[in-house]
Scaffold this active site. Structure first.
Site, PDB file in Angstrom:
ATOM      1  N   CYS A   2     -20.969 135.706 101.954  1.00  0.00           N
ATOM      2  CA  CYS A   2     -20.807 135.697 103.410  1.00  0.00           C
ATOM      3  C   CYS A   2     -22.102 135.316 104.163  1.00  0.00           C
ATOM      4  CB  CYS A   2     -20.363 137.045 103.936  1.00  0.00           C
ATOM      5  SG  CYS A   2     -18.953 137.719 103.082  1.00  0.00           S
ATOM      6  N   ARG A  27     -22.224 129.778 102.253  1.00  0.00           N
ATOM      7  CA  ARG A  27     -22.158 131.146 101.733  1.00  0.00           C
ATOM      8  C   ARG A  27     -20.736 131.681 101.679  1.00  0.00           C
ATOM      9  NH1 ARG A  27     -27.390 133.676 101.863  1.00  0.00           N
ATOM     10  NH2 ARG A  27     -26.338 135.613 101.386  1.00  0.00           N
ATOM     11  N   TRP A  73     -16.645 135.124 102.578  1.00  0.00           N
ATOM     12  CA  TRP A  73     -16.190 134.801 101.233  1.00  0.00           C
ATOM     13  C   TRP A  73     -15.543 136.087 100.735  1.00  0.00           C
ATOM     14  CZ3 TRP A  73     -17.105 136.437  96.155  1.00  0.00           C
ATOM     15  CH2 TRP A  73     -16.730 135.541  95.150  1.00  0.00           C
ATOM     16  N   ASN A  99     -22.407 141.674 104.952  1.00  0.00           N
ATOM     17  CA  ASN A  99     -22.443 140.916 103.710  1.00  0.00           C
ATOM     18  C   ASN A  99     -22.755 141.914 102.606  1.00  0.00           C
ATOM     19  OD1 ASN A  99     -22.759 139.005 101.703  1.00  0.00           O
ATOM     20  ND2 ASN A  99     -24.884 138.566 102.256  1.00  0.00           N
ATOM     21  N   GLY A 100     -21.953 141.892 101.533  1.00  0.00           N
ATOM     22  CA  GLY A 100     -22.184 142.833 100.439  1.00  0.00           C
ATOM     23  C   GLY A 100     -20.903 143.563 100.101  1.00  0.00           C
ATOM     24  N   GLU A 483     -23.486 122.624  81.092  1.00  0.00           N
ATOM     25  CA  GLU A 483     -23.696 122.318  82.508  1.00  0.00           C
ATOM     26  C   GLU A 483     -22.753 121.184  82.947  1.00  0.00           C
ATOM     27  OE1 GLU A 483     -24.857 123.491  85.083  1.00  0.00           O
ATOM     28  OE2 GLU A 483     -25.311 121.828  86.423  1.00  0.00           O
ATOM     29  N   LYS A 487     -19.903 121.585  85.891  1.00  0.00           N
ATOM     30  CA  LYS A 487     -19.827 120.732  87.097  1.00  0.00           C
ATOM     31  C   LYS A 487     -18.395 120.251  87.317  1.00  0.00           C
ATOM     32  CE  LYS A 487     -22.711 121.548  88.411  1.00  0.00           C
ATOM     33  NZ  LYS A 487     -23.797 122.298  88.798  1.00  0.00           N
ATOM     34  N   GLU A 490     -16.256 123.099  88.574  1.00  0.00           N
ATOM     35  CA  GLU A 490     -16.600 123.485  89.943  1.00  0.00           C
ATOM     36  C   GLU A 490     -16.050 122.510  90.976  1.00  0.00           C
ATOM     37  OE1 GLU A 490     -20.865 125.706  90.082  1.00  0.00           O
ATOM     38  OE2 GLU A 490     -20.931 123.673  89.367  1.00  0.00           O
ATOM     39  N   HIS A 506     -14.035 124.242  63.658  1.00  0.00           N
ATOM     40  CA  HIS A 506     -13.674 125.634  63.391  1.00  0.00           C
ATOM     41  C   HIS A 506     -12.629 126.151  64.384  1.00  0.00           C
ATOM     42  CE1 HIS A 506     -16.647 125.902  60.276  1.00  0.00           C
ATOM     43  NE2 HIS A 506     -17.564 125.419  61.108  1.00  0.00           N
ATOM     44  N   LYS A 605     -22.159 129.415  97.536  1.00  0.00           N
ATOM     45  CA  LYS A 605     -23.471 128.971  97.074  1.00  0.00           C
ATOM     46  C   LYS A 605     -24.342 130.133  96.622  1.00  0.00           C
ATOM     47  CE  LYS A 605     -26.642 125.869  96.539  1.00  0.00           C
ATOM     48  NZ  LYS A 605     -26.425 125.056  95.323  1.00  0.00           N
TER      49      LYS A 605
HETATM   50  C1  G6P Z   1     -23.326 130.421  92.327  1.00  0.00           C
HETATM   51  C2  G6P Z   1     -23.476 128.941  92.577  1.00  0.00           C
HETATM   52  C3  G6P Z   1     -23.983 128.264  91.305  1.00  0.00           C
HETATM   53  C4  G6P Z   1     -25.305 128.890  90.879  1.00  0.00           C
HETATM   54  C5  G6P Z   1     -25.143 130.409  90.673  1.00  0.00           C
HETATM   55  C6  G6P Z   1     -26.485 131.087  90.491  1.00  0.00           C
HETATM   56  O1  G6P Z   1     -22.282 130.666  91.444  1.00  0.00           O
HETATM   57  O2  G6P Z   1     -22.235 128.385  92.951  1.00  0.00           O
HETATM   58  O3  G6P Z   1     -24.197 126.881  91.572  1.00  0.00           O
HETATM   59  O4  G6P Z   1     -25.726 128.303  89.693  1.00  0.00           O
HETATM   60  O5  G6P Z   1     -24.543 130.991  91.829  1.00  0.00           O
HETATM   61  O6  G6P Z   1     -27.191 130.990  91.698  1.00  0.00           O
HETATM   62  P1  G6P Z   1     -28.744 131.081  91.858  1.00  0.00           P
HETATM   63  O7  G6P Z   1     -28.965 130.952  93.335  1.00  0.00           O
HETATM   64  O8  G6P Z   1     -29.157 132.420  91.325  1.00  0.00           O
HETATM   65  O9  G6P Z   1     -29.345 129.972  91.080  1.00  0.00           O
END
Ligand code: G6P
Length: 610
Positions: A2, A27, A73, A99-100, A483, A487, A490, A506, A605
């Protein structure tokens, strides 16, 4: 997670609240709202994104000069009007944004319901506003009532609170959830993150846990929870606001992918150059004595940052010969890890606010371990709490899916592992020069890949109809493949899995059928032939294969339907180059499928809740 904003001052509050929320939309964006004081507290909120809030505000007469706002969020309760913030008490004279997560909200809710309070939302936050009203029965002073109520809360919170009876103040209070206060001329600002206030001021206070603030038009006072006034230093933000805008690209994700040559240079700046005889890491105070005592390293992070941590593990173990465990923070914090003064913890985080990563950091500190942070956001909570800091200079990363921050984290890992290797005498001058030369070439090599982005677009167009995709690699390529698959999940919402190439047989190979898509990573020359064999096994079962290989690889084209070549470099660095086409591939697939690539569904984010 948030986003929170607040304004009190000489101008109308609403324009700032909306602008500020736009800057924080990364956020969370499932609902949004504002509460503005103008004789009474006026509330406008809606399910949906900020543009929906703007439509609701269109024509509304919110002329007040004090207000709070929120972009949500969802954690407790689905995205809806009732669950959107701000939340108000039944008599509508107190409004809050939060937020929290309030962990004991059910217990408090039961207690308040028994006293006759009516709840209209499913949120944990609504409990807080009723609790403040209840506390006001014993404490007439509004600030005292907010602090007293806050002391009963378990969990995490960044709160902005306004009240009809105190129209000249906003109260802010924090525990485990970031809040920043911007200082203006006859106006002051509250936000959960710096981008919201950067257009208005660069002078800020960061609230720490257990601190609360009273913002008025002309003053900001900070207190501890016992109402003792605290002296705080003003922090001046040095980033550029332009860096947070799109600069002609269609999306932030594309802009951020294309910024990588610069980000790599920026992260190297002052630390490694052609003339360097050592890597210089100013804010890392670990010398030979300290390092020799370290018998174990944990690298702890979440999401993409965790994959950078996996690469870091391989590099540090290879170079410094110290055992390293890379662990996801949400798991680490609930284990019983062996932490003591001979342990080094390295946390990796773009935002510097990720709740699980922060919790792991605190756990390590508590046990006497040394904590180093690789962080992007200057002044973030993690950067303030770690003993040593290595800032990545990626600038603000706005797209939810991390790209440039990841590359900068890899650069940080290269610098750190080389520094450790040098301190421990494990890298001689010749090896150092070889690595230095290769690292300094990376910006130009990344640019070479970006210049060929249309080749990746063609590959993405060819595979737009795929339903799932498998990524395989060995060694550092395996972490890179994780990674790559993340991506795709996501931003393209496609099922993507990553496997160590040797593990396919396996079990996972049973999933391969005609039309399956495989991304084979061939960045590790010493393991390349092994991976080629694994690709052949998949190809033989009907898969359509894309390979990402190093220039000069003559074998890839015999096993893959399409090959994308990246420039050759030192084995430690190939992982950074191999990842760039993966980022572009995910971006183009997402856009081709018509998704909101910068704000993928269900994601945020900055994840400041567990
Ligand atoms: C969220 C973001 C990811 C990020 C992760 C860790 O899930 O969507 O892109 O890798 O948090 O975030 P940080 O700010 O700790 O790198």
């Amino acid at each position: 997670m948030c986003g929170i904003v607040g304004y009190i001052g000489k101008s109308k509050a609403t324009p700032f609240l909306v602008e500020g929320l736009k800057a924080l939309e990364y956020r969370g964006y499932d609902s949004a709202g504002v509460a503005v004081y103008d004789q009474t507290i006026e509330l406008v909120k809606t399910k949906g994104r900020l543009k929906d809030l703007e439509s609701c505000l269109d024509g509304s007469q919110l002329n007040g000069t004090m207000g709070i706002g929120h972009t949500r969020w969802a954690t407790h309760g689905e995205p809806s009007y009732c669950n959107a913030h701000p939340h108000m008490n039944t008599r509508t004279d107190i409004a809050i944004v939060h937020n929290g997560i309030i962990e004991n909200y059910l217990e408090l809710k039961e207690e308040l319901e028994a006293k006759g309070y009516q709840f209209v939302s499913e949120t944990d936050t609504e409990t807080v506003v009723h609790l403040i009203e209840e506390t006001l029965k014993e404490h007439e002073n509004f600030f005292t009532a907010v602090l007293t109520a806050a002391k009963r809360l378990k969990g995490s919170y960044g709160l902005g609170v306004i009240s009809h009876k105190n129209p000249d103040q906003i109260i802010a209070i924090r525990k485990d959830s970031p809040l920043v206060i911007g200082l203006g001329e006859h106006e002051n600002f509250l936000a959960s993150d710096i981008p919201a206030i950067l257009k208005y001021t660069r002078n800020v206070y960061f609230l720490e846990d257990g601190e609360a603030a009273i913002l008025t038009k002309d003053s900001v006072k900070i207190y501890d929870l016992d109402e003792k006034e605290l002296k705080k230093e003003v922090f001046t933000v040095t980033w550029d606001i332009d860096a947070a805008e799109k600069s002609g690209y269609d999306h932030f994700m594309m802009k951020e992918i294309f910024e990588q040559p610069k980000v790599i240079k920026d992260t190297l700046n002052g630390r490694l150059s052609q003339d360097s005889e050592e890597v210089i890491l100013d804010q890392i105070k670990i010398d030979k004595d300290v390092l020799e005592k370290i018998n174990k390293i944990y690298i702890v992070a979440c999401g993409t940052a965790y994959y950078a941590g996996m690469i870091g593990k391989e590099l540090i173990e290879k170079i410094a010969r110290v055992p390293v465990v890379a662990e996801v923070a949400s798991e680490f914090r609930y284990k019983d890890p062996i932490l003591d003064e001979n342990t080094l913890m390295i946390v990796v985080s773009q935002s510097g606010e990720t709740a699980d990563t922060l919790a792991a950091l605190r756990m390590a500190k508590q046990a006497g371990a040394r904590v180093m942070a690789i962080v992007n956001v200057v002044g973030s909570t993690i950067s303030r709490e770690a003993h040593d800091i290595l800032y990545t200079s990626a600038g603000p990363e706005i797209a939810v899916a991390s790209t440039k921050a990841y590359s900068s984290q890899l650069i940080a890992m290269y610098l750190l592992s080389i520094r450790m290797g040098r301190i421990l005498g494990k890298i001689d001058d010749a090896e150092f020069t070889e690595l230095k030369t290769a690292i300094l070439k990376l910006p130009e090599q990344v640019q070479n890949i970006l210049d060929r982005s249309q080749e990746i677009k063609a590959l993405a167009d060819k595979h737009l109809g795929m339903k799932n995709i498998f990524y395989i690699g060995r060694g550092l390529d395996y972490a890179t493949s994780l990674e790559g698959a993340l991506k795709i999940k996501e931003v393209a919402y496609l099922h993507a899995e990553s496997y160590q190439a040797g593990e396919l047989k396996h079990g996972p190979i049973a999933l391969i059928e005609k039309g399956s898509v495989l991304m084979g990573l061939l960045g590790q020359e010493s393991l390349m032939e092994k991976t080629i064999s694994n690709i052949k096994e998949v190809k033989a079962r009907g898969a359509d294969v894309i390979a990402i290989a190093l220039e000069g690889n003559t074998m890839a084209k015999h096993v893959a339907d399409d090959v994308f070549m990246v420039p050759k470099t030192h084995w430690m660095l190939t992982t950074l180059l191999i990842n760039i086409p993966q980022q572009l591939f995910a971006y183009y697939i997402s856009c081709g499928l018509g998704h909101d690539v910068d704000k993928p569904r269900n994601l945020a984010k900055s994840v400041t809740v567990e």
